[in-house]
Write an enzyme that holds these catalytic residues in place. Structure first.
Site, PDB file in Angstrom:
ATOM      1  N   GLU A  74      -3.648 -14.610 -31.600  1.00 43.14           N
ATOM      2  CA  GLU A  74      -2.544 -15.507 -31.952  1.00 43.14           C
ATOM      3  C   GLU A  74      -2.983 -16.972 -31.970  1.00 43.14           C
ATOM      4  O   GLU A  74      -2.202 -17.871 -31.665  1.00 43.14           O
ATOM      5  CB  GLU A  74      -1.344 -15.281 -31.032  1.00 43.14           C
TER       6      GLU A  74
ATOM      7  N   GLU B 195      -0.291  -5.786 -30.502  1.00 43.39           N
ATOM      8  CA  GLU B 195       0.521  -5.885 -29.285  1.00 43.39           C
ATOM      9  C   GLU B 195       1.957  -5.558 -29.637  1.00 43.39           C
ATOM     10  O   GLU B 195       2.496  -6.078 -30.618  1.00 43.39           O
ATOM     11  CB  GLU B 195       0.504  -7.301 -28.687  1.00 43.39           C
TER      12      GLU B 195
END
Length: 308
Positions: free
Chosen positions: A119, A228
């Site tokens: 991210e 995730e």
């Protein structure tokens, strides 16, 4: 609306396997914040191996992750989706040094993929072009590293992980183009979804990310993972999202199991609770409670997929 969504999803998923693989994100610290050693990792993996033999991490040098986890994973027959932290120059140099020092001590088959960044685009730590440069740098680096049997790591794909909404943004294209494989993160909890909408939201996010990546790569036949996803079992509510064991179990069945039934590979966040993590402002204690198991390895809810 739901029929249209499922029809579109089926079109996107025409070439995927019958059942998606399962992996677990694995923390590298003990409850007291100290780093796990080889024997602790071996205990974690021995416990997990009846459910999955793939684990995902976030950095190489932090807590001597590769140094300790690499031998444990090899001993237990696991593959690592090995995270590499690229966000600042000093950290990135430490990551590269750890790769050079410890990849030669294990077999190339122990590393499933190198994942540069987690991210980094979502947090705006790097631009897409900067991330692409780091991905290419790791590709060049691992080509020159051989495992303990003299085999090159050049056969291992190098990719990245980011939030689904960033991946569907055209600005992420340089990083997508540079990556061999891209993992997409999606959390219905962080989108403030009610339980009634949580699994639908997850599917929609995943479909958008996958379709974007298929278009960018020019093929529907690509490796794809949800990097995730999950649901916390305790902590404060976030909008309409309520942490609880019941809701986590519901999202496991209707979200994670359902995605895998469509052939989507899923790396669940996460294997075990991490009691060492600090409270986060506005979401008190939620970061401690994402584990499928408590930190003492007590299962919170059934993870057998019920496709009835």
């Amino acid at each position: 609306m739901q029929i249209k969504f499922l029809t579109t999803l089926a079109t996107v998923l025409t070439s995927v396997a019958a059942m998606g693989d399962l992996a677990f994100n694995l923390g590298v610290k003990n409850d007291d914040g100290t780093c796990k050693d080889v024997s602790t990792f071996e205990g974690d993996l021995d416990f997990l191996k009846s459910h999955s033999k793939i684990i995902k991490t976030y950095a190489v040098s932090d807590c001597n992750t590769l140094q300790n986890l690499g031998p444990a994973a090899e001993a237990e027959g696991f593959q690592i989706q090995l995270g590499i932290w690229p966000n600042d120059d000093a950290h990135f140099e430490a990551e590269k040094e750890a790769l050079q020092n410890y990849l030669p001590k294990i077999s190339v088959s122990t590393i499933k993929i190198f994942l540069v960044g987690s991210e980094a685009l979502y947090r705006e730590d790097l631009t897409a072009s900067e991330l692409a440069s780091k991905i290419n740098e790791i590709k060049d680096l691992v080509k020159g590293i051989k495992d303990k049997n003299g085999k090159s790591y050049s056969s291992v794909p190098v990719g990245t992980v980011d939030s689904w909404n960033v991946l569907v943004d055209g600005a992420s294209k340089p990083a997508i183009d540079a990556a061999d494989v891209v993992y997409s993160n999606s959390f219905s909890y962080w989108q403030k979804n009610s339980q009634a909408n949580a699994s639908y939201s997850l599917f929609d996010d995943v479909m958008q990310a996958l379709q974007t990546l298929q278009t960018a790569k020019g093929s529907t036949d690509i490796e794809f993972w949800v990097g995730e996803t999950g649901w916390p079992t305790d902590g404060s509510s976030y909008g309409d999202s309520v942490p609880s064991v019941e809701n986590a179990a519901d999202q496991w069945q209707k979200g994670i199991c359902a995605l895998r039934a469509w052939g989507i590979n899923v790396a669940v966040y996460e294997a075990f609770d991490e009691a060492w993590k600090p409270d986060t402002s506005g979401t008190s204690s939620v970061e401690k409670h994402w584990g499928v198991w408590q930190s003492d390895k007590t299962l919170k809810y059934s993870i057998d997929c019920k496709f009835n």
